[in-house]
Design an enzyme around this catalytic site. Structure first.
Site, mmCIF file in Angstrom:
data_model
loop_
_atom_site.group_PDB
_atom_site.id
_atom_site.type_symbol
_atom_site.label_atom_id
_atom_site.label_comp_id
_atom_site.label_asym_id
_atom_site.label_seq_id
_atom_site.Cartn_x
_atom_site.Cartn_y
_atom_site.Cartn_z
ATOM 1 N N ARG A 105 0.879 -1.166 0.000
ATOM 2 C CA ARG A 105 0.000 0.000 0.000
ATOM 3 C C ARG A 105 0.910 1.208 0.000
ATOM 4 O O ARG A 105 1.996 1.178 0.618
ATOM 5 C CB ARG A 105 -0.902 0.026 1.252
ATOM 6 C CG ARG A 105 -2.037 -0.979 1.234
ATOM 7 C CD ARG A 105 -3.113 -0.635 0.184
ATOM 8 N NE ARG A 105 -4.212 -1.567 0.165
ATOM 9 C CZ ARG A 105 -4.302 -2.645 -0.622
ATOM 10 N NH1 ARG A 105 -3.327 -2.935 -1.459
ATOM 11 N NH2 ARG A 105 -5.371 -3.419 -0.595
ATOM 12 N N HIS A 136 -2.002 0.387 -9.608
ATOM 13 C CA HIS A 136 -2.550 -0.584 -8.638
ATOM 14 C C HIS A 136 -3.243 -1.762 -9.360
ATOM 15 O O HIS A 136 -4.432 -2.013 -9.167
ATOM 16 C CB HIS A 136 -3.525 0.120 -7.675
ATOM 17 C CG HIS A 136 -3.699 -0.637 -6.382
ATOM 18 N ND1 HIS A 136 -3.929 -0.039 -5.185
ATOM 19 C CD2 HIS A 136 -3.689 -1.971 -6.106
ATOM 20 C CE1 HIS A 136 -4.048 -0.949 -4.231
ATOM 21 N NE2 HIS A 136 -3.902 -2.138 -4.775
ATOM 22 N N GLU A 152 -4.211 7.702 -4.628
ATOM 23 C CA GLU A 152 -4.576 6.981 -5.847
ATOM 24 C C GLU A 152 -5.928 7.463 -6.353
ATOM 25 O O GLU A 152 -6.847 7.599 -5.532
ATOM 26 C CB GLU A 152 -4.624 5.466 -5.569
ATOM 27 C CG GLU A 152 -3.263 4.909 -5.191
ATOM 28 C CD GLU A 152 -3.279 3.402 -4.902
ATOM 29 O OE1 GLU A 152 -4.326 2.753 -5.109
ATOM 30 O OE2 GLU A 152 -2.238 2.890 -4.476
HETATM 31 C C1 DGY Z 1 -5.416 -6.352 -2.868
HETATM 32 O O1 DGY Z 1 -6.206 -7.260 -3.135
HETATM 33 O O2 DGY Z 1 -5.317 -5.873 -1.740
HETATM 34 C C2 DGY Z 1 -4.528 -5.839 -3.973
HETATM 35 O O3 DGY Z 1 -3.959 -4.631 -3.656
HETATM 36 C C3 DGY Z 1 -5.291 -5.725 -5.280
HETATM 37 O O4 DGY Z 1 -4.415 -5.501 -6.342
#
Ligand code: DGY
Length: 323
Positions: free
Chosen positions: A237, A285, A266
């Site tokens: 993240r 992402h 984002e």
């Molecule tokens: C998640 O599932 O947390 C991922 O970041 C998706 O790409």
């Protein structure tokens, strides 16, 4: 009468059909996903909601007096206000497992692209700048036989380590809250404290979940420890890393490049300095974004939701909300 739920994100039709057998559903009709405000207006009469990444906070829970379960269509669940959900007795589930290989593939795509300047060289070809192949600016960095440091040795970290060890003959160091002896034995990876990992790795990958403890865990001090030719990869993240410190480290050439799938904001702002850096590979992402994996995630999220509403214990209640 069937239970009422809201589906806040576009999902495949077969998953909708499955949900329809058990629940009365209303769904977001737009292309991508309902925003926070849209959600607030939909949840007053719903017992369940399927969403991905939208903040589930005290305010939202107050607008959803009947809510029993929030089913996240993602493995990360930093969008959950765990305290507020506990207080209201709302269950939260996620989708671990089905995305591991897909995210590990994307991580390797970023490692290879950043190391071998794939995006930069692609634009060289397209812009007619290909005059010779001997120019030093075209030279990249070897991935094979180098050292990869993985911060966060969960399921995805282990699938990355497998690719690194057996596909690219890399040495793998890892740092994790808990040491994992069985993973060390199976994959031939070595545990290191964070500072040692940062000092010794050619590629530093952050793959830890975002919590209060991991917020900005990679900051100026950590970038200062990295090798000058290290490449930094983040697919966890955005907020596990202080993005200002990352930008500074790149500007001051404290590290040589980066591959990023996640950002503090984002979508990223177009005036973010990262956008103009040719030594940084940016993806929006898309760690889990293949058709099959996104279908599998939607189905798993649907099964979690249906089980919870049928009074069964869903397999993927997030650890902090388990009874
Ligand atoms: C998640 O599932 O947390 C991922 O970041 C998706 O790409």
């Amino acid at each position: 009468m069937k239970t009422k739920i809201y589906i806040a994100k576009k999902i495949p039709s077969h998953v909708e059909e499955y949900i329809g057998k058990y629940c009365d559903y209303e769904k977001y009709e737009g292309e991508d996903a309902a925003g926070y405000e849209e959600l607030l207006s939909k949840l007053h009469d719903k017992e369940g909601v399927m969403l991905s990444g939208t903040k589930v906070d005290k305010n939202l829970l107050e607008c959803a007096p009947l809510l029993k379960v929030v089913s996240n269509i993602s493995v990360g669940y930093n969008n959950f206000d765990i305290g507020a959900m506990k207080e209201k007795g709302v269950m939260g589930t996620n989708t671990p497992g089905v995305l591991n290989d897909t995210v590990a593939d994307l991580i390797f795509a970023l490692i290879l692209s950043a190391a071998r300047k794939i995006v930069e060289m692609d634009s060289y070809v397209r812009e007619g700048k290909w005059i010779s192949t001997d120019a030093e600016k075209m030279f990249g960095k070897d991935v094979h036989h180098s050292t990869l440091g993985i911060i966060g040795m969960g399921r995805i970290g282990q699938d990355v380590a497998k690719r690194a060890r057996f596909g690219f003959d890399m040495d793998v160091l890892y740092y994790n809250r808990k040491r994992k002896a069985e993973v060390e034995e199976k994959l031939g990876v070595k545990y290191a404290d964070l500072n040692t990992l940062l000092r010794q790795s050619d590629f530093v990958l952050v793959m830890t979940s975002l919590t209060d403890e991991t917020y900005h865990m990679i900051d100026e001090e950590q970038f200062n420890l990295m090798k000058r030719d290290a490449i930094f990869i983040n697919v966890s993240r955005g907020a596990t890393v202080n993005e200002k410190a990352l930008i500074k480290a790149l500007e001051e050439k404290k590290i040589s490049g980066a591959g990023l799938d996640v950002y503090e904001k984002e979508p990223i702002d177009m005036d973010n300095p990262l956008i103009k850096m040719p030594n940084v590979v940016l993806t929006p992402h898309i760690g889990s974004a293949t058709k099959k994996t996104r279908n599998d995630m939607a189905m798993l999220a649907a099964q979690n939701l249906v089980k919870a509403l049928c009074g069964e214990i869903p397999p993927n209640i997030v650890p902090e909300l388990k009874a």
